[in-house]
Design a protein around this motif. Structure first.
Motif, PDB file in Angstrom:
ATOM      1  N   CYS A   1       2.005   3.037   9.041  1.00 30.23           N
ATOM      2  CA  CYS A   1       3.210   3.238   8.449  1.00 30.23           C
ATOM      3  C   CYS A   1       3.512   4.714   9.399  1.00 30.23           C
ATOM      4  O   CYS A   1       2.766   5.342   9.956  1.00 30.23           O
ATOM      5  CB  CYS A   1       3.043   4.170   7.071  1.00 30.23           C
TER       6      CYS A   1
ATOM      7  N   CYS B   1       0.848  -1.266  -0.068  1.00 30.67           N
ATOM      8  CA  CYS B   1       0.070   0.003  -0.102  1.00 30.67           C
ATOM      9  C   CYS B   1       1.045   1.253  -0.062  1.00 30.67           C
ATOM     10  O   CYS B   1       1.659   1.346   0.666  1.00 30.67           O
ATOM     11  CB  CYS B   1      -1.020  -0.157   1.105  1.00 30.67           C
TER      12      CYS B   1
ATOM     13  N   CYS C   1      -5.959   5.089   6.698  1.00 30.80           N
ATOM     14  CA  CYS C   1      -5.551   3.537   6.801  1.00 30.80           C
ATOM     15  C   CYS C   1      -6.533   2.627   7.515  1.00 30.80           C
ATOM     16  O   CYS C   1      -6.803   1.598   6.932  1.00 30.80           O
ATOM     17  CB  CYS C   1      -4.333   3.371   8.001  1.00 30.80           C
TER      18      CYS C   1
ATOM     19  N   CYS D   1      -0.986   6.792   1.292  1.00 33.96           N
ATOM     20  CA  CYS D   1      -0.618   8.017   1.761  1.00 33.96           C
ATOM     21  C   CYS D   1       0.549   8.806   1.107  1.00 33.96           C
ATOM     22  O   CYS D   1       0.744   9.927   1.542  1.00 33.96           O
ATOM     23  CB  CYS D   1      -0.353   7.731   3.445  1.00 33.96           C
TER      24      CYS D   1
END
Ligand code: SF4
Length: 225
Positions: free
Chosen positions: A107, A27, A124, A30
């Motif tokens: 993260c 992923c 998230c 962001c």
């Protein structure tokens, strides 16, 4: 003790937990297409620890810079204190077959101008959380570490109003009502184990005297049974 079985089926988009975790690790939302505010200015490194056999899950905030560097959750003094609170050693803590670690943001979110960790990225949890929890059918103990995890998970319980959407202090004060609210999936609310909470811990000795023995007993029971 019988293991808890979720009634929800596995999320239809993911044929297996491994496939879902692979997608999480790839992923880059962001960094590449953030929903809120500025994109991450560093390469995201999603950090999750999960397996379908875990009976305990730690829902924290987001990895700090040390966890971002190491690639493992809680590789910092907060982790040392959290393991003390739980009464377990590192080997047990990092055994993903027994303990899942799913922070509210996977993260490292970066730092404020003052050098504090930014809050977990808000992209998230809505993207990943529900799907991941459907793949944890044996979960019996959920540790809610800090405000963000508490605000996400506690509304799913039936609780008196004075226990939800409150400060962390007030929420942890309600720990027993929260612990009793779901006997199949026990929720334990904790302040963040950071040194920033040293003075809170000093002013609130009831936390170590009342909450931690219950937490340690429950962790031990689930690890040995
Ligand atoms: S914080 Fe979550 S949503 Fe954002 S890039 Fe990392 S894994 Fe993706």
């Amino acid at each position: 003790m019988k293991n808890r079985q979720h009634s929800l089926p596995p999320h239809p988009s993911w044929p297996s937990l491994d496939a879902l975790v692979r997608a999480v690790r790839k992923c880059r939302i962001c960094r590449d297409e953030p929903w809120y505010g500025r994109p991450l200015d560093h390469e995201p490194r999603p950090i999750v620890q999960v397996s379908g056999t875990a009976r305990i899950c730690i829902a924290g905030q987001a990895p700090g810079i040390r966890a971002h560097t190491s690639g493992r959750p809680f590789t910092d003094p907060s982790g040392v204190r959290l393991r003390q609170w739980m009464g377990i050693d590192e080997e047990t803590f990092y055994d993903e077959t027994r303990i899942a670690v799913l922070p509210m943001g996977f993260c490292f979110p970066g730092l404020t101008a003052g050098g504090s960790d930014l809050p977990p990225r808000r992209e998230c949890a809505p993207t990943w959380r529900a799907a991941l929890f459907t793949w944890l059918p044996r979960l019996e103990l959920l540790l809610l570490v800090g405000r963000h995890a508490q605000q996400w998970h506690l509304p799913q319980l039936s609780l008196p109003s004075h226990c939800i959407r409150q400060s962390v202090h007030q929420t942890v004060r309600c720990w027993r009502e929260i612990y009793e609210a779901d006997t199949r999936l026990r929720h334990v609310v904790l302040p963040h184990p950071s040194w920033r909470n040293n003075s809170w811990l000093k002013k609130n000795p009831w936390f170590a005297a009342e909450v931690l023995p219950v937490l340690q007993h429950q962790v031990h029971t689930l690890l040995v049974s």
